[in-house]
Design an enzyme around this catalytic site. Structure first.
Site, PDB file in Angstrom:
ATOM      1  N   GLU A   1      -0.961   1.841  -5.048  1.00 14.28           N
ATOM      2  CA  GLU A   1      -0.742   3.281  -4.788  1.00 14.28           C
ATOM      3  C   GLU A   1      -1.852   4.125  -5.391  1.00 14.28           C
ATOM      4  O   GLU A   1      -1.688   5.336  -5.579  1.00 14.28           O
ATOM      5  CB  GLU A   1       0.684   3.715  -5.151  1.00 14.28           C
ATOM      6  N   TRP A   2      -2.996   3.452  -5.681  1.00 17.14           N
ATOM      7  CA  TRP A   2      -4.267   4.123  -6.006  1.00 17.14           C
ATOM      8  C   TRP A   2      -4.209   4.966  -7.279  1.00 17.14           C
ATOM      9  O   TRP A   2      -5.027   5.887  -7.472  1.00 17.14           O
ATOM     10  CB  TRP A   2      -4.744   4.991  -4.838  1.00 17.14           C
ATOM     11  N   GLY A   3      -3.238   4.703  -8.162  1.00 22.03           N
ATOM     12  CA  GLY A   3      -3.150   5.454  -9.409  1.00 22.03           C
ATOM     13  C   GLY A   3      -2.603   6.854  -9.242  1.00 22.03           C
ATOM     14  O   GLY A   3      -2.642   7.650 -10.185  1.00 22.03           O
TER      15      GLY A   3
ATOM     16  N   ASP B   1     -10.171   3.533  -3.311  1.00 18.22           N
ATOM     17  CA  ASP B   1     -10.842   2.310  -2.864  1.00 18.22           C
ATOM     18  C   ASP B   1     -12.263   2.160  -3.396  1.00 18.22           C
ATOM     19  O   ASP B   1     -13.027   3.119  -3.454  1.00 18.22           O
ATOM     20  CB  ASP B   1     -10.912   2.281  -1.331  1.00 18.22           C
TER      21      ASP B   1
ATOM     22  N   ASP C   1       0.830  -1.207   0.000  1.00 19.92           N
ATOM     23  CA  ASP C   1       0.000   0.000   0.000  1.00 19.92           C
ATOM     24  C   ASP C   1       0.868   1.262   0.000  1.00 19.92           C
ATOM     25  O   ASP C   1       2.106   1.184  -0.046  1.00 19.92           O
ATOM     26  CB  ASP C   1      -0.919  -0.061   1.241  1.00 19.92           C
TER      27      ASP C   1
END
Ligand code: GLA
Length: 387
Positions: A191-193, A213, A158
Site C-alpha cells: 500500500e506504498w506506505g 514504486d 496492492d
C-alpha cells in the site's frame, strides 16, 4: 487396543502440550528472514512477453544459474495475469493468451523445480493496471481459496481502486482469508506506505511496502533508501519493511550503482526480489545477485534492520548487528565524486582491540584497532563485515 493407545496418547499430549492458545492469525510462521525470489514487474510490466513460457524460463534459470542455491525461492507473477472479468461463478480467470494452461499448470512447473510460486491482486475493486483486472475487495475468501487450490505460496496485495475503505480493514480481511485456506501463504502488503503500515501491519502481513514504486534510476533508488532506512525499528522476523523490488540488471544504472542498491537493500533486511531478465544476465549482474556474503547480511537470523549512524554530506555509514556478534558496516557515497568515508569500532559499538574487516565486494581482509574507512567511488558502497 491400538485405538485405546492412540486415545491415551492424545489425552496425554493434551495435558502436556503447552497451551498454543490464540497465536495471532498473522503469525503464519513465514518470512523469518526476508523473502527472496523473482517478480516480473520491473522487467515486463504488462508487456506481451509476460507468458507461461517466460515464467518457466525464469524458473529454469533460477536453478541453472545458482540463484536458487543462493536463496532466491519465490517465482512471483505481478499484475496482468488475469482476464478482465470473473467467470459466471465469480472466479478469477487466468489470461487465456498469456497462460493458456491456467495458473495451476505454471505453479506446478515452478514447484517441480523446488521453487515456490506467488501471485498478485489488489485490495480494491480492480488492480493497478489501466486495463483494470478484477481486485479482491469483497472477494477475499473465494479468491484466497482459489489461489490455494492452484498452489499459491505468496500473495502481493496492492492498493489500487480501494474505494476509500480503511486500509487495515482491507488488508486484515485478506490476511484472515489466506489463513482460512490452511495453506501457508506469504503475505506481502503493497500500500506504498500511505497509511504508515509499519505502525499496524506487523500483525497483518509478512512485509509492507514503505514507498511508491521504484524505477531503474539512481535518483529513485536513493530517495527510497532515504525513507526506508528510517523505519528500522518496525522490522523483524516475519514482518519486514519493503522498499520495493530490485532493479539490478535492468541496464539504466551503472554496476557501481547496482552494487549500492543491492548492498543497501541487504543492510535494510529488505525482501530481495529480482526484477531483471536473468535468462540474459551479464556476469556483472550475476556477481551482484549471487554475492552470498552480502545476501547473508540480509538473511541474518538476528533480523535487525540496519540503521544510519552518520550521513553528513551524503556520506552514509550504516550499521547492522548480526546473530554471531559480527557487525556489518556499509559506507555509501551518495555524492558525485569519490570520497573517503570513515567511522570507527567505537562508533559502531564494537569492543576495543584488534578486529578483522572483510570487504564483501572485493573480498579483501584487513585488521583494525580503531578506524574503519575506505575511499568510495561516486554512488558506490563498500561493505565490511567486522569480526
Ligand atoms: C503498483 C505496484 C507495483 C506493481 C503495479 C502493477 O504500482 O506498486 O509494484 O505491482 O502496481 O500494476
Amino acid at each position: 487396543m491400538r485405538r485405546t493407545f492412540v486415545a491415551a496418547l492424545a489425552a496425554l499430549t493434551a495435558l502436556t502440550a503447552p497451551a498454543v492458545a490464540t497465536a495471532a492469525p498473522s503469525d503464519n510462521g513465514l518470512a523469518r528472514t526476508p523473502q527472496m525470489g523473482f517478480n516480473n514487474w520491473n522487467l515486463t510490466h504488462c508487456g506481451a512477453q509476460f507468458t507461461e513460457g517466460f515464467v518457466k524460463g525464469i524458473a529454469d534459470t533460477l536453478v541453472s544459474s545458482g540463484l536458487k542455491e543462493a536463496g532466491y525461492t519465490y517465482v512471483n507473477l505481478d499484475d496482468c495475469w488475469a482476464e478482465s472479468s470473473r467467470d459466471s461463478l465469480g472466479n478469477l480467470v487466468p489470461n487465456r493468451t498469456r497462460f493458456p494452461n491456467g495458473i495451476k499448470a505454471v505453479a506446478d512447473y515452478v514447484h517441480g523445480k523446488g521453487l515456490k510460486f506467488g501471485l498478485y491482486s489488489s485490495a480494491g475493486t480492480k488492480t493497478c493496471n489501466a486495463a483494470g483486472f478484477p481486485g479482491g475487495l469483497g472477494h477475499e475468501k473465494a479468491d484466497a481459496k482459489l489461489w490455494a487450490s492452484w498452489g499459491v505460496d505468496y500473495l502481493k496485495y496492492d492498493n489500487c481502486n480501494n474505494q476509500g475503505v480503511d486500509a487495515k480493514q482491507r488488508y486484515t480481511a485478506m490476511r484472515d482469508a489466506l489463513a482460512a485456506t490452511g495453506r501457508p501463504i506469504l503475505y506481502s502488503i503493497c500500500e506504498w506506505g500511505q497509511n504508515q503500515p509499519w505502525t499496524w501491519a506487523a500483525g497483518v502481513g509478512n512485509s509492507w511496502r514503505t514507498t511508491g514504486d521504484i524505477n531503474d534510476s539512481y535518483a529513485k533508488m536513493l530517495s527510497i533508501y532515504k525513507k526506508n532506512i528510517t523505519l528500522g525499528k518496525y522490522a523483524g522476523p516475519g514482518h519486514w519493511n519493503d522498499p520495493d523490488m530490485l532493479e539490478v540488471g535492468n541496464g539504466k544504472m551503472t554496476d557501481t550503482e547496482y552494487r549500492s542498491h543491492f548492498s543497501l537493500w541487504a543492510m535494510m533486511s529488505a525482501p530481495l526480489l529480482i526484477g531483471s531478465d536473468i535468462r540474459k544476465a551479464s556476469s556483472a549482474t550475476l556477481a551482484i545477485l549471487r554475492n552470498t556474503e552480502v545476501i547473508a547480511l540480509d538473511q541474518d537470523a538476528k533480523g535487525v534492520q540496519g540503521n544510519e549512524i552518520s550521513s553528513a554530506g551524503g556520506l552514509h555509514v550504516v550499521r547492522k548487528p548480526l546473530a554471531d556478534g559480527d557487525i556489518a558496516v556499509a559506507l555509501f557515497n551518495e555524492t558525485d565524486s569519490t570520497a573517503r568515508i570513515s567511522t570507527s569500532l567505537s562508533a559502531i559499538g564494537a569492543g576495543s582491540g584488534s578486529h578483522q574487516l572483510k570487504d564483501l565486494w572485493s573480498k579483501a581482509s584487513s585488521t583494525t584497532s580503531g578506524t574503519i574507512s575506505a575511499s568510495v567511488p561516486a554512488h558506490g558502497t563498500v561493505v565490511y563485515r567486522v569480526h
